[in-house]
Motif scaffolding. Structure first.
Motif, PDB file in Angstrom:
ATOM      1  N   UNK A 274       0.838  -1.200   0.000  1.00  0.00           N
ATOM      2  CA  UNK A 274       0.000   0.000   0.000  1.00  0.00           C
ATOM      3  C   UNK A 274       0.873   1.250   0.000  1.00  0.00           C
ATOM      4  N   UNK A 275       1.972   1.236   0.734  1.00  0.00           N
ATOM      5  CA  UNK A 275       2.860   2.402   0.765  1.00  0.00           C
ATOM      6  C   UNK A 275       3.415   2.712  -0.616  1.00  0.00           C
ATOM      7  N   UNK A 276       3.820   1.695  -1.370  1.00  0.00           N
ATOM      8  CA  UNK A 276       4.436   1.909  -2.680  1.00  0.00           C
ATOM      9  C   UNK A 276       3.412   2.156  -3.784  1.00  0.00           C
ATOM     10  N   UNK A 277       2.154   1.868  -3.525  1.00  0.00           N
ATOM     11  CA  UNK A 277       1.120   2.007  -4.547  1.00  0.00           C
ATOM     12  C   UNK A 277       0.897   3.486  -4.877  1.00  0.00           C
ATOM     13  N   UNK A 278       0.888   3.876  -6.160  1.00  0.00           N
ATOM     14  CA  UNK A 278       0.545   5.260  -6.508  1.00  0.00           C
ATOM     15  C   UNK A 278      -0.810   5.626  -5.931  1.00  0.00           C
ATOM     16  N   UNK A 279      -0.945   6.891  -5.536  1.00  0.00           N
ATOM     17  CA  UNK A 279      -2.159   7.301  -4.827  1.00  0.00           C
ATOM     18  C   UNK A 279      -3.408   7.104  -5.675  1.00  0.00           C
ATOM     19  N   UNK A 280      -3.323   7.479  -6.962  1.00  0.00           N
ATOM     20  CA  UNK A 280      -4.491   7.302  -7.836  1.00  0.00           C
ATOM     21  C   UNK A 280      -4.891   5.834  -7.935  1.00  0.00           C
ATOM     22  N   UNK A 281      -3.897   4.952  -7.984  1.00  0.00           N
ATOM     23  CA  UNK A 281      -4.182   3.515  -8.032  1.00  0.00           C
ATOM     24  C   UNK A 281      -4.844   3.049  -6.746  1.00  0.00           C
ATOM     25  N   UNK A 282      -4.345   3.533  -5.606  1.00  0.00           N
ATOM     26  CA  UNK A 282      -4.914   3.150  -4.314  1.00  0.00           C
ATOM     27  C   UNK A 282      -6.370   3.589  -4.213  1.00  0.00           C
ATOM     28  N   UNK A 283      -6.672   4.815  -4.651  1.00  0.00           N
ATOM     29  CA  UNK A 283      -8.058   5.280  -4.618  1.00  0.00           C
ATOM     30  C   UNK A 283      -8.937   4.433  -5.526  1.00  0.00           C
ATOM     31  N   UNK A 284      -8.424   4.103  -6.698  1.00  0.00           N
ATOM     32  CA  UNK A 284      -9.201   3.285  -7.636  1.00  0.00           C
ATOM     33  C   UNK A 284      -9.480   1.904  -7.067  1.00  0.00           C
ATOM     34  N   UNK A 285      -8.437   1.258  -6.537  1.00  0.00           N
ATOM     35  CA  UNK A 285      -8.594  -0.076  -5.956  1.00  0.00           C
ATOM     36  C   UNK A 285      -9.549  -0.042  -4.763  1.00  0.00           C
ATOM     37  N   UNK A 286      -9.358   0.938  -3.876  1.00  0.00           N
ATOM     38  CA  UNK A 286     -10.166   0.998  -2.665  1.00  0.00           C
ATOM     39  C   UNK A 286     -11.637   1.239  -2.947  1.00  0.00           C
ATOM     40  N   UNK A 287     -11.930   2.242  -3.766  1.00  0.00           N
ATOM     41  CA  UNK A 287     -13.335   2.548  -4.036  1.00  0.00           C
ATOM     42  C   UNK A 287     -13.999   1.474  -4.901  1.00  0.00           C
ATOM     43  N   UNK A 288     -13.222   0.798  -5.752  1.00  0.00           N
ATOM     44  CA  UNK A 288     -13.781  -0.319  -6.512  1.00  0.00           C
ATOM     45  C   UNK A 288     -14.160  -1.468  -5.582  1.00  0.00           C
ATOM     46  N   UNK A 289     -13.309  -1.725  -4.578  1.00  0.00           N
ATOM     47  CA  UNK A 289     -13.641  -2.745  -3.585  1.00  0.00           C
ATOM     48  C   UNK A 289     -14.909  -2.408  -2.829  1.00  0.00           C
ATOM     49  N   UNK A 290     -15.060  -1.124  -2.438  1.00  0.00           N
ATOM     50  CA  UNK A 290     -16.287  -0.705  -1.771  1.00  0.00           C
ATOM     51  C   UNK A 290     -17.500  -0.902  -2.670  1.00  0.00           C
ATOM     52  N   UNK A 291     -17.368  -0.497  -3.934  1.00  0.00           N
ATOM     53  CA  UNK A 291     -18.492  -0.619  -4.864  1.00  0.00           C
ATOM     54  C   UNK A 291     -18.907  -2.075  -5.036  1.00  0.00           C
ATOM     55  N   UNK A 292     -17.911  -2.961  -5.198  1.00  0.00           N
ATOM     56  CA  UNK A 292     -18.220  -4.379  -5.384  1.00  0.00           C
ATOM     57  C   UNK A 292     -18.895  -4.957  -4.146  1.00  0.00           C
ATOM     58  N   UNK A 293     -18.372  -4.633  -2.971  1.00  0.00           N
ATOM     59  CA  UNK A 293     -18.953  -5.164  -1.739  1.00  0.00           C
ATOM     60  C   UNK A 293     -20.364  -4.684  -1.495  1.00  0.00           C
ATOM     61  N   UNK A 294     -20.617  -3.389  -1.711  1.00  0.00           N
ATOM     62  CA  UNK A 294     -21.961  -2.855  -1.514  1.00  0.00           C
ATOM     63  C   UNK A 294     -22.952  -3.462  -2.500  1.00  0.00           C
ATOM     64  N   UNK A 295     -22.505  -3.660  -3.740  1.00  0.00           N
ATOM     65  CA  UNK A 295     -23.393  -4.274  -4.737  1.00  0.00           C
ATOM     66  C   UNK A 295     -23.724  -5.711  -4.368  1.00  0.00           C
ATOM     67  N   UNK A 296     -22.746  -6.463  -3.866  1.00  0.00           N
ATOM     68  CA  UNK A 296     -22.981  -7.851  -3.473  1.00  0.00           C
ATOM     69  C   UNK A 296     -23.985  -7.932  -2.324  1.00  0.00           C
ATOM     70  N   UNK A 297     -23.932  -6.962  -1.392  1.00  0.00           N
ATOM     71  CA  UNK A 297     -24.881  -6.974  -0.277  1.00  0.00           C
ATOM     72  C   UNK A 297     -26.326  -6.941  -0.758  1.00  0.00           C
ATOM     73  N   UNK A 298     -26.564  -6.335  -1.916  1.00  0.00           N
ATOM     74  CA  UNK A 298     -27.928  -6.222  -2.426  1.00  0.00           C
ATOM     75  C   UNK A 298     -28.564  -7.580  -2.692  1.00  0.00           C
ATOM     76  N   UNK A 299     -27.739  -8.621  -2.879  1.00  0.00           N
ATOM     77  CA  UNK A 299     -28.284  -9.966  -3.124  1.00  0.00           C
ATOM     78  C   UNK A 299     -29.048 -10.455  -1.896  1.00  0.00           C
TER      79      UNK A 299
END
Length: 421
Positions: A274-299
Motif C-alpha cells: 500500500x505504501x508503494x502504490x501510486x495514490x491514484x491507483x490506491x483510490x481506484x482499488x479501494x473505491x472499486x472494492x467498496x463498490x463491489x462489496x456494496x453491490x454484493x450486499x444487495x443480493x
C-alpha cells in the motif's frame, strides 16, 4: 520496511525495532478498544431498555456522540501539537475514565448517561491523534506503514473481542461491567503516565504555533478520507437492520468478526504494498472494492453478506491507510495535527452518511426493496471518486520540514518525496 519485503518477514523486521514505549502503545491500542467495545456497541440497547429512553432520542444521542468522537480529533491533534503527545494522551484517558465512571453512576441517576457517553467520546477524540503520532515519532517513511497498520490491527482486535466478552453482561450485570472497564482504564492511564515524553509543547513563535486547525490541510487525502468514511458508514450504520431481517443477530456478529479479522491479518501484511502504490491507483482499488462489496450486499443471502463485508473491508484497508500516509507527506503540519485533520474528515463523512444514508434507506424500505439502497451506494463509489482524482491535477504542496515537540527541525521523511510516486 524494506522495499523488497512487504510481507510477513518485512513486517516482523520493521516491528522488531520497537522498544518498550511503542510496544506499550500497541498493547494499549488493543486494551482501550477492548474496554470501550465492552460497552459502546450496546449503548443503544442500554439507553433504551435499561434507562427507558425512546429510540428517537437514542438515535440523536448516538449521532452526536459519533460526531464528537470522530471530528473532535482535530482538537486532539492541535492540543498534542501545543502541550505534547504524552500529556495529551494522559488527559484524554483521564476524561474517558471519568466518562465510564459517569456511566456507572447513571445506573442510579439515568440523566447522567448522556453526558457520560459524550465525555467518553471526547476522550477518544483527544487520544487517537496523539497515540498515532507517538507511535510513528522519529520513524522513517519506509517503516511508518508497518507501525500504523500494526496499531490498526491492535485496535480492530480489541473491537472484535470486547463485544464477545461483554454481551452476556450488558443488561444482566451492567454495574460490574462498568466497574471492570473503569478499572482497566485506570491501569492503562497509569501506564501512560510512565511513558517517556516524545517531546514537550512547541515553543512559542515556532512555525504553526498560532495556525488554525485546518491550516496546511492536505486537501485530496482529507476529501478522500471523508468520502471513504461516508461510503463505509452506509455499511456500518445500516447493515445491522438489513442483516438481522435476512439472517439473525448472531450471523450479523459473525460478519463483523470476519471484517475485524481481515483488518487484523491483511493490513499489516499489505502495508508495504500500500505504501508503494501510486495514490491514484490506491483510490481506484479501494473505491472499486467498496463498490463491489456494496453491490454484493444487495443480493441479501448469507453468503452475500459475508462476501460483501469482506470486499468492503479489503477496500477500506487500502483507503484508510493510504489516505493517512498521503496526508502525512503532503501536509507541512505536525503528525498529530495531520491525524486530527483526518479524523475530522472521517467525522464529517460518517455524519453525512447518517443523515443522507438514513433518508435513502428509509425510501428503499418504503418501496419494499432495501437491496436498492446498497446498489445506489455502490453507484456512488463509482461516480464520486473521479471528482477527487481531478483534484490530483493541482500542484501538490512540497513537504516542509516539521518541528518535533521540542521545536527542533526534523525532516518529514527519509527521501523528501511522496512514496509510491
Amino acid at each position: 520496511m524494506a522495499e523488497h519485503a512487504p510481507g510477513g518477514s518485512g513486517l516482523r523486521a520493521a516491528l522488531s525495532t520497537l522498544d518498550g514505549p511503542p510496544r506499550f502503545l500497541l498493547l494499549s491500542s488493543f486494551l482501550i478498544p477492548l474496554g470501550s467495545f465492552m460497552i459502546l456497541p450496546f449503548m443503544s440497547v442500554f439507553l433504551h431498555e435499561r434507562l427507558g429512553m425512546g429510540l428517537g432520542t437514542v438515535g440523536i444521542v448516538l449521532a452526536v456522540a459519533s460526531l464528537v468522537q470522530f471530528s473532535g480529533g482535530i482538537v486532539g491533534g492541535a492540543l498534542a501539537d501545543r502541550i505534547g503527545l504524552r500529556r495529551t494522551m494522559l488527559w484524554a484517558l483521564i476524561i474517558r475514565t471519568a466518562g465510564f465512571i459517569g456511566l456507572l453512576l447513571a445506573l442510579r441517576w439515568p440523566p447522567l448517561a448522556v453526558a457520560a457517553l459524550v465525555l467518553t467520546c471526547c476522550g477518544a477524540a483527544l487520544y487517537l491523534p496523539a497515540n498515532k503520532a507517538y507511535l510513528v515519532h522519529g520513524v522513517d517513511d519506509e517503516r511508518r506503514p508497518a507501525f500504523l497498520s500494526a496499531g490498526n490491527a491492535a485496535l480492530n482486535a480489541g473491537m472484535a473481542v470486547g463485544p464477545l466478552i461483554a454481551g452476556p453482561f450488558v443488561l444482566s450485570s451492567p454495574g460490574w461491567l462498568f466497574v471492570a472497564v473503569t478499572a482497566l482504564f485506570v491501569l492503562v492511564t497509569v501506564g501512560h503516565a510512565r511513558l517517556p515524553p516524545a517531546g514537550g509543547a512547541r515553543k512559542s513563535g515556532g512555525q504553526g504555533a498560532a495556525q488554525s486547525l485546518l491550516a496546511g490541510v492536505a486537501v485530496l487525502p482529507f476529501a478522500a478520507n471523508a468520502l471513504a468514511f461516508y461510503l463505509y458508514f452506509h455499511f456500518q450504520h445500516y447493515l445491522a437492520v438489513y442483516a438481522v431481517e435476512r439472517a439473525s443477530s448472531t450471523f450479523y456478529s459473525l460478519v463483523l468478526l470476519l471484517c475485524f479479522t481481515l483488518v487484523i491479518v491483511v493490513q499489516p501484511l499489505a502495508s508495504g504494498l500500500i505504501r508503494r502504490m501510486p495514490y491514484a491507483t490506491a483510490l481506484t482499488v479501494g473505491f472499486t472494492g467498496l463498490a463491489a462489496g456494496l453491490a454484493v450486499l444487495a443480493i441479501g443471502t448469507r453468503t452475500a453478506l459475508l462476501a460483501g463485508g469482506a470486499l468492503i473491508t479489503l477496500g477500506d484497508i487500502v483507503l484508510f491507510l493510504k489516505n493517512d500516509l498521503e496526508a502525512l507527506h503532503r501536509s507541512p503540519r505536525s503528525d498529530a495535527v495531520v491525524f486530527g485533520q483526518q479524523r475530522l474528515a472521517a467525522g464529517l463523512g460518517a455524519c453525512a452518511s447518517g443523515v443522507l444514508g438514513g433518508q435513502l434507506y428509509s425510501l428503499t424500505e418504503q418501496a419494499g426493496n432495501t437491496g436498492w439502497f446498497w446498489l445506489m451506494a455502490a453507484a456512488q463509489c463509482l461516480v464520486l471518486p473521479p471528482v477527487l482524482l481531478a483534484l490530483r491535477k493541482r500542484p501538490a504542496q512540497h513537504p516542509h520540514p516539521h518541528h518535533d515537540d521540542e521545536g527542533a527541525l526534523r525532516p518529514h521523511g527519509t527521501n523528501g518525496r511522496v512514496p509510491g510516486r
